[in-house]
Design an enzyme around this catalytic site. Structure first.
Site, mmCIF file in Angstrom:
data_model
loop_
_atom_site.group_PDB
_atom_site.id
_atom_site.type_symbol
_atom_site.label_atom_id
_atom_site.label_comp_id
_atom_site.label_asym_id
_atom_site.label_seq_id
_atom_site.Cartn_x
_atom_site.Cartn_y
_atom_site.Cartn_z
ATOM 1 N N PHE A 28 -1.781 -5.214 -3.214
ATOM 2 C CA PHE A 28 -2.894 -4.277 -3.440
ATOM 3 C C PHE A 28 -2.537 -3.156 -4.393
ATOM 4 O O PHE A 28 -3.425 -2.567 -5.010
ATOM 5 C CB PHE A 28 -3.343 -3.671 -2.104
ATOM 6 C CG PHE A 28 -2.396 -2.642 -1.535
ATOM 7 C CD1 PHE A 28 -2.438 -1.309 -1.942
ATOM 8 C CD2 PHE A 28 -1.453 -2.985 -0.583
ATOM 9 C CE1 PHE A 28 -1.563 -0.362 -1.425
ATOM 10 C CE2 PHE A 28 -0.577 -2.050 -0.054
ATOM 11 C CZ PHE A 28 -0.631 -0.729 -0.481
ATOM 12 N N LYS A 44 -4.202 -15.556 -6.314
ATOM 13 C CA LYS A 44 -4.701 -15.076 -5.027
ATOM 14 C C LYS A 44 -4.364 -13.595 -4.955
ATOM 15 O O LYS A 44 -3.269 -13.198 -4.565
ATOM 16 C CB LYS A 44 -4.045 -15.849 -3.871
ATOM 17 C CG LYS A 44 -4.849 -15.885 -2.561
ATOM 18 C CD LYS A 44 -5.123 -14.538 -1.930
ATOM 19 C CE LYS A 44 -3.896 -13.923 -1.295
ATOM 20 N NZ LYS A 44 -4.240 -12.588 -0.633
ATOM 21 N N ARG A 71 -7.833 -6.544 -0.463
ATOM 22 C CA ARG A 71 -8.260 -5.149 -0.354
ATOM 23 C C ARG A 71 -8.930 -4.634 -1.628
ATOM 24 O O ARG A 71 -9.757 -3.733 -1.578
ATOM 25 C CB ARG A 71 -7.057 -4.264 -0.015
ATOM 26 C CG ARG A 71 -6.458 -4.535 1.352
ATOM 27 C CD ARG A 71 -5.242 -3.668 1.574
ATOM 28 N NE ARG A 71 -4.616 -3.932 2.867
ATOM 29 C CZ ARG A 71 -3.485 -3.367 3.271
ATOM 30 N NH1 ARG A 71 -2.853 -2.512 2.478
ATOM 31 N NH2 ARG A 71 -2.973 -3.657 4.444
ATOM 32 N N CYS A 111 6.440 -0.021 -5.444
ATOM 33 C CA CYS A 111 7.761 -0.537 -5.057
ATOM 34 C C CYS A 111 8.849 0.094 -5.916
ATOM 35 O O CYS A 111 10.031 -0.035 -5.605
ATOM 36 C CB CYS A 111 7.804 -2.057 -5.169
ATOM 37 S SG CYS A 111 7.708 -2.676 -6.853
ATOM 38 N N GLU A 165 10.903 0.841 4.469
ATOM 39 C CA GLU A 165 10.046 1.261 3.362
ATOM 40 C C GLU A 165 8.779 1.889 3.948
ATOM 41 O O GLU A 165 8.023 1.233 4.667
ATOM 42 C CB GLU A 165 9.682 0.067 2.481
ATOM 43 C CG GLU A 165 8.799 0.432 1.301
ATOM 44 C CD GLU A 165 8.413 -0.776 0.468
ATOM 45 O OE1 GLU A 165 8.322 -0.633 -0.761
ATOM 46 O OE2 GLU A 165 8.204 -1.860 1.048
#
Length: 499
Positions: free
Chosen positions: A149, A173, A177, A281, A383
């Protein structure tokens, strides 16, 4: 309520399945659209269409494929404003950050425009008596990407840009969201001249992921998301004989040495820690000052800098960051803040309870800062993926290097210093995949490649750049001989050599 369609064989296709998901406006905290999850039959149809279209696309010469990528680049630039607003509306990131999301994906498209050169093979004349050897790269066939997302434009383009330019067909794919931008990107690819069936978008959750992982006609899977799911995707995909690259989570560290330019370091750290509400990330959620004096000076500058941050709605041009993506994720972040308190870390700034007038139901979390975090704390080990910055103090550079090196994640790391020798030693020794020296978010440029170590990356190939191209192609090596007329032919029963 408006429904987001699939994109199959060159056209929007409204889903027929009974399972659906709501798409929220994170600023208001209310559903705005709905997405119908693809059935197995719809996924099979998309893959069958891709399989039928792919041979013709692979046979199209690389220069013509490059022209489609050039045309797509121009369309992205034309549609930048509309795409940025669409992305911000579903994700929650501010519009300027949404533009950056699209721009970083566009840069991989620019790299993919060089596909005629990138696909050039190797040739050796006279490898043996009358023997020439050459190698070439060929597409795999039908490949798939599963994207998260937090970058609904950039990461899809990281994947389908090199894959399609190399001659593959692609099944995307995206995150359920915020799926609207990926569908629009597929439409723009058709407008750019891509044949129908080469890029398809199907929506869904784990059921759709499993369908792609198990389908015999999918030759390779690229994934970006959390580490647990990355490991699952890698394991199941490889077990099914597929090539898999699966990028997972991160806990990136920023090392601050005593000689660092603290004003610049603080500016870099605040942007890297709190930009996009920390939902990256490659965010910088951990800062490691070396020495207590460095820590004190750093905190003295961090506190007023963080206090100036402006949290606002996505369309607020003056906002530094907006809401997080969902109510569930907001609750998760706040749970980790309480966990840090319970574990004994010192909470200097608490972002819980933040709200904006008129947007009280929005998914906002204020900037949060912890000091005296230790490596044994679960809030450090996990995380968090939110606007939470943790300070972990170190006494020496060696201790600072050990922190990210020993962490379960190994995506990115940065060091702030004026000492070239220390920076060189750090870059050589730290066990992390991407390193920044006075660069807080060391995401490589499009002609290098992106990839972390340890639980941040599963598989042998990185994203985009030449690594991405290698992932989406296979090497064929041809050894040929054209004997002179009337040459005597004798049988040989030993392995051929060049002697």
């Amino acid at each position: 309520m408006q429904a987001v369609a699939h994109f199959i064989s060159g056209e929007r296709r409204h889903g027929t399945g009974r399972r659906r998901g709501d798409i929220f406006d994170p600023n208001l905290g209310v559903p705005r659209r709905r997405v119908t999850f693809a059935t197995h039959e719809e996924i099979d149809e998309a893959i069958a269409g891709a399989k039928a279209a792919q041979p013709g696309w692979a046979a199209t010469n690389p220069q013509r494929r490059a022209r489609v990528m050039f045309a797509f680049k121009a369309l992205l630039e034309r549609e930048m404003d509309a795409l940025s607003l669409m992305l911000a509306d579903e994700h929650g990131k501010v519009v300027a950050d949404a533009r950056g999301d699209i721009q970083r994906g566009l840069e991989v498209i620019e790299f993919s425009c060089g596909i005629p050169h990138l696909l050039k093979g190797e040739y050796t004349q006279g490898a043996g008596p009358g023997i020439d050897v050459f190698s070439l790269r060929q597409p795999l066939g039908v490949v798939a990407g599963i994207t998260p997302f937090n970058f609904p434009a950039m990461i899809p383009m990281w994947m389908f840009g090199p894959a399609i330019a190399a001659g593959n067909a692609f099944i995307l794919k995206p995150s359920e969201r915020n799926p609207s931008v990926p569908v629009r990107l597929a439409e723009l690819m058709i407008e750019a001249g891509l044949p129908a069936g080469i890029l398809n978008v199907v929506h869904g959750d784990k059921a759709a992921v499993d369908a792609l992982l198990d389908h015999p006609d999918i030759r390779a899977i690229s994934f970006v998301g959390s580490s647990d799911i990355a490991h699952y995707v890698y394991s199941r995909g490889v077990a099914n004989g597929k090539r898999v690259q699966a990028m997972g989570g991160a806990k990136n560290h920023g090392i601050v040495l005593p000689d660092a330019d603290l004003d610049q370091a603080v500016a870099d750290i605040t942007g890297a820690a709190y930009g996009s509400a920390g939902e990256r990330c490659m965010a910088l959620p951990v800062v490691v000052p070396v020495g207590d004096d460095t820590a004190s000076r750093l905190i003295d500058k961090l506190l007023p800098a963080i206090d100036k941050l402006r949290v606002g709605v996505s369309t607020d041009a003056g906002a530094d960051y907006g809401p997080v993506v969902s109510a569930q994720h907001k609750s998760r972040i706040e749970t980790y803040i309480q966990m840090g308190v319970d574990e004994g870390a010192r909470l200097l700034l608490d972002g819980r309870g933040f709200s904006l007038q008129g947007y009280e139901q929005g998914f906002f979390v204020g900037p949060t800062l912890f000091d005296h975090v230790t490596p044994t704390m679960k809030s450090y080990q996990d995380e968090i993926f939110g606007p939470v910055l943790q300070i972990v103090r170190a006494t020496t550079l060696a201790e600072a290097i050990a922190l990210p090196s020993r962490h379960a994640y190994g995506n990115g790391v940065a060091i702030f210093t004026a000492n070239g020798g220390a920076a060189r030693d750090f870059a050589d020794k730290v066990e992390v995949g991407m390193v920044g020296i006075n660069v807080p978010i060391p995401v490589p440029v499009a002609y290098h490649s992106f990839g972390g170590w340890k639980r941040s990356g599963f598989g042998d190939h990185n994203q985009y750049g030449m690594e991405g191209l290698r992932f989406y192609t296979k090497v064929k090596t041809v050894t040929q001989r054209w004997p002179a007329p009337d040459t005597a032919v004798e049988s040989s029963f030993v392995i051929p050599t060049m002697t």
